[in-house]
Design a protein around this motif. Structure first.
Motif, PDB file in Angstrom:
ATOM      1  N   VAL A 130      12.673  -9.383  -8.358  1.00  0.00           N
ATOM      2  CA  VAL A 130      14.115  -9.511  -7.478  1.00  0.00           C
ATOM      3  C   VAL A 130      13.756 -10.118  -6.490  1.00  0.00           C
ATOM      4  O   VAL A 130      13.026  -9.767  -5.555  1.00  0.00           O
ATOM      5  CB  VAL A 130      14.727  -8.190  -7.237  1.00  0.00           C
ATOM      6  N   ALA A 131      14.547 -11.384  -6.188  1.00  0.00           N
ATOM      7  CA  ALA A 131      14.302 -12.094  -4.935  1.00  0.00           C
ATOM      8  C   ALA A 131      15.495 -11.860  -4.179  1.00  0.00           C
ATOM      9  O   ALA A 131      16.656 -11.864  -4.350  1.00  0.00           O
ATOM     10  CB  ALA A 131      14.182 -13.707  -5.419  1.00  0.00           C
ATOM     11  N   LEU A 132      15.429 -11.766  -2.864  1.00  0.00           N
ATOM     12  CA  LEU A 132      16.359 -11.337  -1.610  1.00  0.00           C
ATOM     13  C   LEU A 132      16.373 -12.374  -0.743  1.00  0.00           C
ATOM     14  O   LEU A 132      15.251 -12.523   0.092  1.00  0.00           O
ATOM     15  CB  LEU A 132      16.108  -9.844  -1.354  1.00  0.00           C
ATOM     16  N   SER A 133      17.434 -12.729  -0.471  1.00  0.00           N
ATOM     17  CA  SER A 133      17.647 -13.753   0.733  1.00  0.00           C
ATOM     18  C   SER A 133      19.000 -13.561   1.570  1.00  0.00           C
ATOM     19  O   SER A 133      19.816 -12.933   1.127  1.00  0.00           O
ATOM     20  CB  SER A 133      17.703 -15.188   0.189  1.00  0.00           C
ATOM     21  N   TYR A 134      18.912 -13.579   2.991  1.00  0.00           N
ATOM     22  CA  TYR A 134      19.926 -13.372   3.891  1.00  0.00           C
ATOM     23  C   TYR A 134      20.467 -14.587   4.608  1.00  0.00           C
ATOM     24  O   TYR A 134      19.723 -15.475   5.077  1.00  0.00           O
ATOM     25  CB  TYR A 134      19.025 -12.400   4.762  1.00  0.00           C
ATOM     26  N   ASP A 135      21.697 -14.689   4.652  1.00  0.00           N
ATOM     27  CA  ASP A 135      22.380 -16.123   5.281  1.00  0.00           C
ATOM     28  C   ASP A 135      22.269 -15.875   6.857  1.00  0.00           C
ATOM     29  O   ASP A 135      23.343 -15.998   7.446  1.00  0.00           O
ATOM     30  CB  ASP A 135      23.788 -15.957   4.789  1.00  0.00           C
ATOM     31  N   THR A 165      14.678  -0.707 -18.715  1.00  0.00           N
ATOM     32  CA  THR A 165      16.130  -0.962 -19.169  1.00  0.00           C
ATOM     33  C   THR A 165      16.343  -2.495 -18.599  1.00  0.00           C
ATOM     34  O   THR A 165      17.586  -2.962 -19.039  1.00  0.00           O
ATOM     35  CB  THR A 165      17.158  -0.039 -18.841  1.00  0.00           C
ATOM     36  N   LEU A 166      15.513  -3.210 -17.764  1.00  0.00           N
ATOM     37  CA  LEU A 166      16.070  -4.462 -17.305  1.00  0.00           C
ATOM     38  C   LEU A 166      15.280  -5.386 -18.418  1.00  0.00           C
ATOM     39  O   LEU A 166      14.379  -5.477 -19.094  1.00  0.00           O
ATOM     40  CB  LEU A 166      15.244  -4.770 -16.166  1.00  0.00           C
ATOM     41  N   PRO A 167      16.153  -6.719 -18.821  1.00  0.00           N
ATOM     42  CA  PRO A 167      15.616  -7.520 -19.590  1.00  0.00           C
ATOM     43  C   PRO A 167      14.279  -8.316 -19.115  1.00  0.00           C
ATOM     44  O   PRO A 167      14.101  -8.383 -17.820  1.00  0.00           O
ATOM     45  CB  PRO A 167      16.828  -8.652 -19.616  1.00  0.00           C
ATOM     46  N   PRO A 168      13.444  -8.464 -20.301  1.00  0.00           N
ATOM     47  CA  PRO A 168      11.953  -8.883 -19.906  1.00  0.00           C
ATOM     48  C   PRO A 168      11.818 -10.270 -19.341  1.00  0.00           C
ATOM     49  O   PRO A 168      10.729 -10.621 -18.752  1.00  0.00           O
ATOM     50  CB  PRO A 168      11.511  -8.600 -21.047  1.00  0.00           C
ATOM     51  N   GLU A 169      12.868 -11.359 -19.549  1.00  0.00           N
ATOM     52  CA  GLU A 169      12.768 -12.549 -19.328  1.00  0.00           C
ATOM     53  C   GLU A 169      13.462 -13.197 -18.289  1.00  0.00           C
ATOM     54  O   GLU A 169      13.901 -14.177 -17.992  1.00  0.00           O
ATOM     55  CB  GLU A 169      12.683 -13.463 -20.636  1.00  0.00           C
ATOM     56  N   VAL A 170      13.910 -12.006 -17.182  1.00  0.00           N
ATOM     57  CA  VAL A 170      15.134 -12.470 -16.332  1.00  0.00           C
ATOM     58  C   VAL A 170      14.465 -11.963 -14.976  1.00  0.00           C
ATOM     59  O   VAL A 170      14.017 -10.768 -14.724  1.00  0.00           O
ATOM     60  CB  VAL A 170      16.383 -11.959 -16.704  1.00  0.00           C
ATOM     61  N   PHE A 171      14.539 -12.993 -13.911  1.00  0.00           N
ATOM     62  CA  PHE A 171      14.495 -12.276 -12.664  1.00  0.00           C
ATOM     63  C   PHE A 171      15.883 -12.431 -11.960  1.00  0.00           C
ATOM     64  O   PHE A 171      16.557 -13.134 -12.129  1.00  0.00           O
ATOM     65  CB  PHE A 171      13.468 -13.188 -11.753  1.00  0.00           C
ATOM     66  N   TRP A 172      16.010 -11.719 -11.018  1.00  0.00           N
ATOM     67  CA  TRP A 172      17.240 -11.336 -10.189  1.00  0.00           C
ATOM     68  C   TRP A 172      17.384 -11.983  -8.918  1.00  0.00           C
ATOM     69  O   TRP A 172      16.403 -11.689  -8.068  1.00  0.00           O
ATOM     70  CB  TRP A 172      17.621  -9.992 -10.286  1.00  0.00           C
ATOM     71  N   ASN A 173      18.163 -12.878  -8.654  1.00  0.00           N
ATOM     72  CA  ASN A 173      18.533 -13.596  -7.230  1.00  0.00           C
ATOM     73  C   ASN A 173      19.413 -13.133  -6.486  1.00  0.00           C
ATOM     74  O   ASN A 173      20.529 -13.353  -6.948  1.00  0.00           O
ATOM     75  CB  ASN A 173      18.773 -15.352  -7.787  1.00  0.00           C
ATOM     76  N   VAL A 174      19.368 -12.382  -5.306  1.00  0.00           N
ATOM     77  CA  VAL A 174      20.219 -11.865  -4.809  1.00  0.00           C
ATOM     78  C   VAL A 174      20.352 -12.413  -3.283  1.00  0.00           C
ATOM     79  O   VAL A 174      19.632 -12.915  -2.546  1.00  0.00           O
ATOM     80  CB  VAL A 174      19.877 -10.515  -4.207  1.00  0.00           C
ATOM     81  N   ASN A 175      21.509 -12.963  -2.798  1.00  0.00           N
ATOM     82  CA  ASN A 175      21.959 -13.339  -1.456  1.00  0.00           C
ATOM     83  C   ASN A 175      22.854 -12.545  -0.891  1.00  0.00           C
ATOM     84  O   ASN A 175      24.014 -12.350  -1.325  1.00  0.00           O
ATOM     85  CB  ASN A 175      22.567 -14.845  -1.876  1.00  0.00           C
TER      86      ASN A 175
END
Length: 265
Positions: A130-135, A165-175
């Protein structure tokens, strides 16, 4: 026990990674490891170090009850080195959290971003990322209510990671918008906004510098990350690491050149 690996691209001394660790430490039975670049590595993309040696240096981390190392490499190096050097085979992290980045990583930024590469490398190695970024690019020392904002989101990802239960080939981009918690409108799934800025170069005495311009008006026309963020939502994008265009792949089977070579067999 929930084993969490934290990295970033702003460097181990950045305020954002401290805030991320604070949020992670609120989770029950969380065992936190921090492995981050020894200096800022923004914009390095998914670069790996292989022409020089990596030298992990154990560090105190703001007096927090975490195990921390600084590495003379990029975010992808940090995740890869941590995976291979710091953990036993049966004690790999349950999840990798990357950030909290100073400023956003939206749309095409996922290809340039060291923050996103930390999460992507986790997925390449078989761990949720999971990638997290803040504006807060214009207000970099102010992380406001970000810990309170991301705590439930991190908890949700960690619970899914523990249940596998998270899909294996996906990362999550959170802004995350730079707003007081009470003004955040919610959390929404978001597509990448691929055309919300224009890159240009301007000349100064030292040479040419890259600059970026953004549109003045921001209509909420589509559920894309940039537009949702600017309208007060936390935008969450699932990014598949397989970039193959499967439809075009099938179409290529009808290309005359491909068919001609096939008929030779």
């Amino acid at each position: 026990m929930l084993r969490i690996l934290i990295t970033n691209d702003d460097g181990i001394d950045a305020l954002g990674i401290k805030k991320l660790a604070e949020a992670a430490l609120t989770l029950e039975e969380a065992e936190i490891y921090v492995v981050a670049p020894s200096e800022e590595k923004s914009g390095v993309g998914h670069g790996l170090t292989y022409r020089s040696a990596l030298s992990p240096e154990e560090r105190d981390f703001y007096g927090m009850p975490v195990k921390a190392w600084a590495i003379n490499g990029n975010p992808a190096d940090c995740v890869k080195a941590a995976y291979h050097l710091l953990f036993e085979e049966n004690q790999k992290p349950d999840i990798v959290l990357s950030g909290i980045n100073v400023g956003t990583n939206l749309g095409r930024d996922i290809y340039y971003s060291g923050t996103c590469s930390g999460a992507r490398e986790a997925v390449i190695l078989g761990m949720p990322g999971v990638a997290l970024s803040y504006d807060n690019w214009e207000d970099q020392e102010n992380y406001g209510d970000v810990v309170e904002m991301i705590r439930p989101l991190i908890q949700a990802f960690c619970e899914k990671a523990k249940r596998d239960t998270l899909p294996p080939e996906v990362f999550w981009n959170v802004n995350i918008p730079h707003l007081p918690l009470k003004e955040v409108k919610g959390i929404l799934p978001a597509a990448l906004s691929l055309h919300h800025y224009e890159d240009r170069y301007h000349q100064e005495a030292e040479g040419y510098f890259l600059t970026r311009t953004y549109p003045d008006g921001i209509p909420l026309a589509e559920p894309q990350d940039y537009h949702l963020l600017k309208h007060g939502y936390i935008a969450v994008t699932p990014v598949h690491i397989d970039a193959t265009d499967k439809a075009l792949l099938r179409e290529m089977e009808e290309w005359p050149l491909v068919k001609a070579w096939g008929e030779r067999g």
